[in-house]
Design a protein around this motif. Structure first.
Motif, PDB file in Angstrom:
ATOM      1  N   GLY A  76      25.623  -7.947  -7.868  1.00 51.32           N
ATOM      2  CA  GLY A  76      26.215  -9.065  -8.595  1.00 51.32           C
ATOM      3  C   GLY A  76      27.724  -8.994  -8.554  1.00 51.32           C
ATOM      4  N   VAL A  77      28.320  -9.246  -9.670  1.00 50.54           N
ATOM      5  CA  VAL A  77      29.767  -9.346  -9.765  1.00 50.54           C
ATOM      6  C   VAL A  77      30.434  -7.999  -9.507  1.00 50.54           C
ATOM      7  CG1 VAL A  77      31.669  -9.950 -11.278  1.00 50.54           C
ATOM      8  CG2 VAL A  77      29.531 -11.215 -11.399  1.00 50.54           C
ATOM      9  N   GLU A  78      31.421  -7.997  -8.633  1.00 51.76           N
ATOM     10  CA  GLU A  78      32.172  -6.778  -8.348  1.00 51.76           C
ATOM     11  C   GLU A  78      33.220  -6.545  -9.433  1.00 51.76           C
ATOM     12  OE1 GLU A  78      33.783  -6.911  -4.430  1.00 51.76           O
ATOM     13  OE2 GLU A  78      31.885  -7.566  -3.580  1.00 51.76           O
ATOM     14  N   GLN A  79      33.411  -5.282  -9.779  1.00 50.46           N
ATOM     15  CA  GLN A  79      34.393  -4.918 -10.801  1.00 50.46           C
ATOM     16  C   GLN A  79      35.727  -4.495 -10.193  1.00 50.46           C
ATOM     17  OE1 GLN A  79      33.679  -5.330 -14.110  1.00 50.46           O
ATOM     18  NE2 GLN A  79      31.840  -6.250 -13.260  1.00 50.46           N
ATOM     19  N   VAL A  80      35.745  -4.291  -8.872  1.00 51.00           N
ATOM     20  CA  VAL A  80      36.954  -3.819  -8.192  1.00 51.00           C
ATOM     21  C   VAL A  80      37.360  -4.856  -7.152  1.00 51.00           C
ATOM     22  CG1 VAL A  80      37.954  -1.962  -6.816  1.00 51.00           C
ATOM     23  CG2 VAL A  80      36.257  -1.425  -8.571  1.00 51.00           C
ATOM     24  N   ARG A  81      38.605  -5.280  -7.219  1.00 51.72           N
ATOM     25  CA  ARG A  81      39.079  -6.282  -6.257  1.00 51.72           C
ATOM     26  C   ARG A  81      39.733  -5.566  -5.075  1.00 51.72           C
ATOM     27  NH1 ARG A  81      42.699  -6.478 -10.472  1.00 51.72           N
ATOM     28  NH2 ARG A  81      44.793  -5.832  -9.923  1.00 51.72           N
ATOM     29  N   GLY A  82      39.617  -6.156  -3.917  1.00 52.00           N
ATOM     30  CA  GLY A  82      40.250  -5.593  -2.735  1.00 52.00           C
ATOM     31  C   GLY A  82      39.257  -5.375  -1.620  1.00 52.00           C
ATOM     32  N   PHE A 123      29.648   3.738 -11.591  1.00 50.78           N
ATOM     33  CA  PHE A 123      30.626   3.871 -10.517  1.00 50.78           C
ATOM     34  C   PHE A 123      30.839   2.502  -9.899  1.00 50.78           C
ATOM     35  CE2 PHE A 123      31.737   4.335  -6.044  1.00 50.78           C
ATOM     36  CZ  PHE A 123      32.884   5.106  -6.154  1.00 50.78           C
ATOM     37  N   ASP A 124      32.109   2.112  -9.761  1.00 52.89           N
ATOM     38  CA  ASP A 124      32.469   0.829  -9.159  1.00 52.89           C
ATOM     39  C   ASP A 124      33.498   1.052  -8.071  1.00 52.89           C
ATOM     40  OD1 ASP A 124      31.130  -1.341 -10.828  1.00 52.89           O
ATOM     41  OD2 ASP A 124      32.081  -0.128 -12.377  1.00 52.89           O
ATOM     42  N   ALA A 125      33.330   0.373  -6.951  1.00 49.64           N
ATOM     43  CA  ALA A 125      34.286   0.405  -5.847  1.00 49.64           C
ATOM     44  C   ALA A 125      34.278  -0.968  -5.184  1.00 49.64           C
ATOM     45  CB  ALA A 125      33.914   1.491  -4.845  1.00 49.64           C
ATOM     46  N   ALA A 126      35.321  -1.265  -4.450  1.00 51.50           N
ATOM     47  CA  ALA A 126      35.431  -2.568  -3.787  1.00 51.50           C
ATOM     48  C   ALA A 126      34.302  -2.764  -2.788  1.00 51.50           C
ATOM     49  CB  ALA A 126      36.781  -2.678  -3.088  1.00 51.50           C
ATOM     50  N   GLY A 127      33.699  -3.936  -2.831  1.00 49.00           N
ATOM     51  CA  GLY A 127      32.697  -4.309  -1.842  1.00 49.00           C
ATOM     52  C   GLY A 127      31.301  -3.774  -2.059  1.00 49.00           C
ATOM     53  N   ILE A 128      31.053  -3.099  -3.177  1.00 54.12           N
ATOM     54  CA  ILE A 128      29.701  -2.598  -3.444  1.00 54.12           C
ATOM     55  C   ILE A 128      29.295  -2.973  -4.869  1.00 54.12           C
ATOM     56  CG2 ILE A 128      29.993  -0.646  -1.855  1.00 54.12           C
ATOM     57  CD1 ILE A 128      30.009   1.147  -4.422  1.00 54.12           C
ATOM     58  N   PRO A 129      27.994  -3.014  -5.137  1.00 52.23           N
ATOM     59  CA  PRO A 129      27.546  -3.281  -6.507  1.00 52.23           C
ATOM     60  C   PRO A 129      27.790  -2.063  -7.406  1.00 52.23           C
ATOM     61  CG  PRO A 129      25.668  -2.872  -5.082  1.00 52.23           C
ATOM     62  CD  PRO A 129      26.888  -2.887  -4.198  1.00 52.23           C
ATOM     63  N   THR A 130      27.697  -2.275  -8.687  1.00 53.70           N
ATOM     64  CA  THR A 130      27.840  -1.174  -9.640  1.00 53.70           C
ATOM     65  C   THR A 130      26.679  -0.200  -9.475  1.00 53.70           C
ATOM     66  OG1 THR A 130      29.016  -2.538 -11.242  1.00 53.70           O
ATOM     67  CG2 THR A 130      27.895  -0.589 -12.104  1.00 53.70           C
TER      68      THR A 130
END
Length: 140
Positions: free
Chosen positions: A89-95, A119-126
């Motif tokens: 769903g919604v990503e928490q990290v932009r970039g 754990f959140d990183a750009a381009g992946i789900p939580t």
């Protein structure tokens, strides 16, 4: 009596509608959505970010997830965690997402509760982790 009850219901309904219209949401199509809130990170050579020994709840800490053997295990807050749930769903990290060929995934680990860390990183789900008493097995 009936008039005051109608007015109370009308005011309550209007208040709920205004609250719903002004709140922020995690849905990209919603009017209050603001997008990812954390900047993308990159791993810095041989320096690993693992967060503090005693993390504070709801504070995202820079964290480098070791991915050479998969993404099932994490060492955070002085203990081992195992992957429990993936929340697409919604990503928490932009970039931009880091290279899929890297052995680390640079992102953020956030203690949600005593037995939950995200754990959140750009381009992946939580990725949600839970504590475990097991040690990770070696990989081939």
């Amino acid at each position: 009596m009936k008039t005051s009850r109608r007015i109370a219901v009308l005011l309550l309904s209007a208040g709920l509608m205004l609250t719903g219209c002004s709140s922020l949401t995690d849905t990209p199509t919603s009017e209050g959505y603001r997008g990812p809130t954390l900047p993308a990170r990159t791993a810095e050579g041989h320096h690993w970010e693992e967060g503090p020994a005693k993390p504070v709840r709801h504070k995202p800490y820079p964290y480098d997830l070791y991915t050479h053997c998969g993404i099932k295990w994490a060492r955070f807050g002085g203990r081992w965690w195992v992957l429990d749930t993936v929340f697409p769903g919604v990503e928490q990290v932009r970039g931009k997402r880091s290279s899929p060929y890297a052995q680390t995934l640079a992102g953020y680990m956030t203690l949600i509760g005593p037995d939950t860390a995200n754990f959140d990183a750009a381009g992946i789900p939580t990725l949600q982790f839970v504590p475990t008493k097991k040690n990770p097995p070696g990989c081939d």
